[in-house]
Design a protein around this motif. Structure first.
Motif, PDB file in Angstrom:
ATOM      1  N   SER A   5     -43.019 -40.665  16.818  1.00 25.32           N
ATOM      2  CA  SER A   5     -42.576 -41.698  16.225  1.00 25.32           C
ATOM      3  C   SER A   5     -41.616 -42.450  17.222  1.00 25.32           C
ATOM      4  O   SER A   5     -40.472 -42.305  16.845  1.00 25.32           O
ATOM      5  CB  SER A   5     -41.977 -41.303  14.824  1.00 25.32           C
ATOM      6  OG  SER A   5     -41.444 -42.326  14.160  1.00 25.32           O
ATOM      7  N   ARG A   7     -39.448 -45.541  18.260  1.00 26.07           N
ATOM      8  CA  ARG A   7     -38.574 -46.921  17.617  1.00 26.07           C
ATOM      9  C   ARG A   7     -38.421 -47.658  18.924  1.00 26.07           C
ATOM     10  O   ARG A   7     -38.294 -47.451  20.044  1.00 26.07           O
ATOM     11  CB  ARG A   7     -37.262 -46.381  17.119  1.00 26.07           C
ATOM     12  CG  ARG A   7     -36.177 -45.844  17.833  1.00 26.07           C
ATOM     13  CD  ARG A   7     -35.150 -45.384  16.982  1.00 26.07           C
ATOM     14  NE  ARG A   7     -34.141 -44.945  17.605  1.00 26.07           N
ATOM     15  CZ  ARG A   7     -32.936 -45.518  18.031  1.00 26.07           C
ATOM     16  NH1 ARG A   7     -32.497 -46.471  17.389  1.00 26.07           N
ATOM     17  NH2 ARG A   7     -31.943 -44.923  18.663  1.00 26.07           N
ATOM     18  N   ASN A  32     -40.878 -49.777  13.405  1.00 28.13           N
ATOM     19  CA  ASN A  32     -39.505 -49.013  13.760  1.00 28.13           C
ATOM     20  C   ASN A  32     -38.677 -49.632  14.619  1.00 28.13           C
ATOM     21  O   ASN A  32     -38.118 -49.127  15.592  1.00 28.13           O
ATOM     22  CB  ASN A  32     -40.105 -47.617  14.173  1.00 28.13           C
ATOM     23  CG  ASN A  32     -41.265 -46.914  13.241  1.00 28.13           C
ATOM     24  OD1 ASN A  32     -40.748 -46.876  12.283  1.00 28.13           O
ATOM     25  ND2 ASN A  32     -42.135 -46.250  13.998  1.00 28.13           N
ATOM     26  N   SER A  33     -38.570 -50.943  14.313  1.00 32.12           N
ATOM     27  CA  SER A  33     -37.604 -51.624  15.538  1.00 32.12           C
ATOM     28  C   SER A  33     -36.395 -52.438  14.986  1.00 32.12           C
ATOM     29  O   SER A  33     -36.440 -52.550  13.474  1.00 32.12           O
ATOM     30  CB  SER A  33     -38.461 -53.083  16.024  1.00 32.12           C
ATOM     31  OG  SER A  33     -38.803 -53.901  15.173  1.00 32.12           O
ATOM     32  N   ASP A  60     -30.073 -42.782  15.927  1.00 33.30           N
ATOM     33  CA  ASP A  60     -31.273 -42.165  15.472  1.00 33.30           C
ATOM     34  C   ASP A  60     -31.808 -41.429  16.390  1.00 33.30           C
ATOM     35  O   ASP A  60     -31.906 -41.793  17.707  1.00 33.30           O
ATOM     36  CB  ASP A  60     -32.074 -43.661  15.179  1.00 33.30           C
ATOM     37  CG  ASP A  60     -33.668 -43.312  14.478  1.00 33.30           C
ATOM     38  OD1 ASP A  60     -34.028 -42.062  14.637  1.00 33.30           O
ATOM     39  OD2 ASP A  60     -34.082 -44.039  13.861  1.00 33.30           O
ATOM     40  N   ARG A  62     -34.849 -40.444  16.969  1.00 34.14           N
ATOM     41  CA  ARG A  62     -36.113 -40.576  17.650  1.00 34.14           C
ATOM     42  C   ARG A  62     -36.324 -41.202  18.820  1.00 34.14           C
ATOM     43  O   ARG A  62     -35.141 -41.754  19.443  1.00 34.14           O
ATOM     44  CB  ARG A  62     -36.771 -41.451  16.459  1.00 34.14           C
ATOM     45  CG  ARG A  62     -37.371 -40.924  15.306  1.00 34.14           C
ATOM     46  CD  ARG A  62     -37.788 -41.921  14.333  1.00 34.14           C
ATOM     47  NE  ARG A  62     -36.999 -43.105  13.999  1.00 34.14           N
ATOM     48  CZ  ARG A  62     -37.209 -44.201  13.488  1.00 34.14           C
ATOM     49  NH1 ARG A  62     -38.562 -44.451  13.031  1.00 34.14           N
ATOM     50  NH2 ARG A  62     -36.406 -45.075  13.197  1.00 34.14           N
TER      51      ARG A  62
END
Length: 193
Positions: A5, A7, A32-33, A60, A62
């Protein structure tokens, strides 16, 4: 990378990226931006901008791909030169568009505190896109920055500063460079596997 996932973190330059700028379009388009929001877009202070980029990466866990423009590219280089390894490992790559040469003789005064530009290779994959008629960095300077940072480099013909003023609103063709970067990231990951 497609299984992760990912971003996308948009890193605007001086004065931010208005709603009709390609970075804003990409933020609305890419899943996911999010965007690095600086407290002061008009009189940027290097330490503040670098710290805000670090907060954004740290916020985050990710994996992240940075999408930087102009002074945002220089901010990425400064951050990468001093960031903790834990955060650097989260960055899969960076698309660096129209980096601003803050060491040029006609550099606007508010940007001069970002000099000197770090010259060490970035610790993640990167692709630099410049232009042969960008007043913020000559093609030769963009190539030099790309070499210093270990970036794949592409110089566009007549693209100016690759912003709204030079006619780059949605900049759909820019996605080809993002995909090229992502393919390079995936190839690097396969080599390490």
């Amino acid at each position: 990378m497609r299984s992760e996932s990912i971003r996308y973190l948009i890193v605007p330059g001086w004065q931010g990226s208005p709603d009709d700028h390609w970075q804003s379009h990409w933020q609305r388009t890419l899943p996911n931006s999010s965007r690095v929001e600086q407290a002061d877009w008009l009189t940027p202070r290097r330490d503040d901008w670098v710290a805000e980029l670090e907060r954004s990466v740290a916020s985050d866990a990710r994996p992240v791909v940075l999408v930087a423009h102009s002074l945002g590219c220089i901010t990425v280089a400064h951050w990468a030169a001093q960031a903790p390894q834990e955060l650097l490992r989260r960055v899969r790559g960076a698309l660096l568009v129209a980096p601003a040469d803050v060491q040029r003789s006609n550099c606007p005064e508010p940007l001069r505190n970002f000099a000197p530009i770090p010259r060490q290779p970035l610790p993640f994959a990167s692709l630099l896109v410049g232009s042969d008629n960008d007043t913020a960095a000559s093609a030769a300077r963009a190539v030099e920055l790309g070499r210093d940072w270990g970036s794949e480099t592409a110089i566009l013909a007549g693209a100016g500063h690759i912003n709204v003023k030079s006619g780059h609103h949605r900049w759909e063709q820019g996605f080809a460079y993002l995909y090229r970067l992502q393919n390079r990231i995936e190839q690097n990951a396969r080599k390490r596997a």
